[in-house]
Design an enzyme around this catalytic site. Structure first.
Site, mmCIF file in Angstrom:
data_model
loop_
_atom_site.group_PDB
_atom_site.id
_atom_site.type_symbol
_atom_site.label_atom_id
_atom_site.label_comp_id
_atom_site.label_asym_id
_atom_site.label_seq_id
_atom_site.Cartn_x
_atom_site.Cartn_y
_atom_site.Cartn_z
ATOM 1 N N LYS A 1 0.823 -1.205 0.000
ATOM 2 C CA LYS A 1 0.000 0.000 0.000
ATOM 3 C C LYS A 1 0.859 1.258 0.000
ATOM 4 O O LYS A 1 0.474 2.262 -0.597
ATOM 5 C CB LYS A 1 -0.944 0.019 1.207
ATOM 6 N N LYS B 1 -3.914 -12.089 -7.491
ATOM 7 C CA LYS B 1 -5.188 -12.161 -6.781
ATOM 8 C C LYS B 1 -6.233 -11.254 -7.445
ATOM 9 O O LYS B 1 -5.900 -10.173 -7.912
ATOM 10 C CB LYS B 1 -4.945 -11.695 -5.335
ATOM 11 N N LYS C 1 -10.518 -5.943 -5.880
ATOM 12 C CA LYS C 1 -11.653 -5.071 -6.199
ATOM 13 C C LYS C 1 -11.193 -3.723 -6.732
ATOM 14 O O LYS C 1 -11.962 -3.001 -7.345
ATOM 15 C CB LYS C 1 -12.572 -4.899 -4.989
#
Ligand code: TRP
Length: 332
Positions: A115, A197, A200
């Site tokens: 992040k 992965k 979203k």
């Protein structure tokens, strides 16, 4: 454990559209736990603000996430469903646990590293200490089990380490939680790059199937899924795309990998992809219908939030006052 009751806790980000990865990896499993555990499921808005949010969107998504939880089968009568910021004990305990968490430990968290690379202009202290808040979420309820996706395993291990460390200094404070990783479907990959992965926040919307996608969109996305140049539907090394589609099909239909290989023997990828799309759309149709009913009833949703927050606070207060007493804080 509280009063001989086994406790289950998990949190979900209010950060936008949930994917079939979230559904198969975590949410769908949540409802199974209410048979044997007292379950707390929390929409983690405090975690969400570690990256910048648009206020109106955060608010909307908080409602939507709670509605989606319920639509996915979580009965608010059998589970405690609530919003993290409605129970201030979470941030209260998080501060305390920050003082029992090492700088080095937090530096090793892969989610922090990812992040901070993605949000290089806003590497804030909250993003760094995020796992201490997550540990607080879990430990506040004397949680026995935490159903999560595999990506949260490292945070869970840190929560266990923090609890163990605290218990060594102040015996019998926290229950040590166990992660419950969903068996298959714990990791659903991107349809565009099946080595990654399904996320979203992927910019390529063809890579991701959302729980609320309509039937045509779902079928189109599966039709376009990236596969290999082989033609045989079989689970094998190097066939990441097909392996991923087989996993998804298996999760939605309950069929085993062997059964799927037999079902599609001698048939091409086109037929298989269509079957995966249809199975997914069929499984999601009732969820979507329930969702539309719930999201249009704001008063009902707010009443559920309030009830959930009251229930959660009752349990959270017990642990928090125990912690403060053990630390030597004066209680009035
Ligand atoms: N960090 C989790 C995620 O990003 C969400 C979360 C917050 C959570 N607190 C939790 C999950 C406690 C399990 C238990 O998905």
């Amino acid at each position: 454990m509280i009063n001989n009751e086994k406790i289950c806790f998990s949190g979900v980000q209010p950060s936008g559209n949930l994917t079939i990865g979230n559904y198969l990896g975590a949410i769908q499993n949540f409802s199974r736990y209410s048979e044997d555990y007292k379950c707390f499921y929390c929409v983690v808005d405090n975690h969400a603000i570690t990256v910048r949010q648009v206020p109106a969107e955060l608010r909307r998504r908080t409602y939507e996430t709670l509605a989606l939880y319920m639509a996915c089968g979580l009965d608010p009568e059998k589970n405690t469903l609530y919003v993290q910021s409605h129970v201030p004990a979470h941030t209260d305990l998080a501060w305390i646990l920050n003082c029992f968490t090492g700088f080095g430990e937090l530096s090793r968290m892969t989610q922090f590293k990812d992040k901070s690379a993605r949000h290089a202009d806003n590497i804030n202290a909250g993003l760094f200490t995020y796992p201490a808040l997550m540990a607080a979420d879990i430990l506040l309820y004397q949680t026995d089990v935490v159903p999560v996706g595999i990506d949260q395993k490292q945070h869970l291990e840190l929560a266990r380490d923090i609890a163990t460390r605290f218990n060594q200094l102040y015996p019998d404070t926290f229950t040590i939680p166990t992660p419950m990783l969903a068996k298959s479907g714990a990791k659903i990959n991107s349809l565009a790059d099946p080595t990654k992965k399904m996320s979203k926040s992927d910019e390529n919307t063809n890579a991701v199937v959302y729980i609320l996608d309509d039937r045509d969109t779902i079928i189109r996305k599966f039709k376009r899924a990236v596969t290999d140049s082989d033609t045989c539907v079989r689970f094998a090394e190097g066939k990441d795309g097909i392996n991923n589609l087989m996993t998804i099909y298996s999760c939605f239909t309950g069929k085993t990998i062997e059964e799927i290989e037999r079902e599609f023997e001698g048939q091409g990828y086109g037929t298989f992809k269509l079957a995966v799309g249809e199975a997914c759309a069929d499984a999601l149709a009732p969820v979507q219908q329930r969702y539309n009913e719930i999201i249009s009833d704001k008063a009902f949703l707010e009443a559920q939030m309030k009830k959930g927050a009251d229930e959660a606070s009752y349990y959270a207060r017990k642990t928090l006052s125990k912690v403060k007493r053990k630390l030597g804080f004066v209680q009035i």
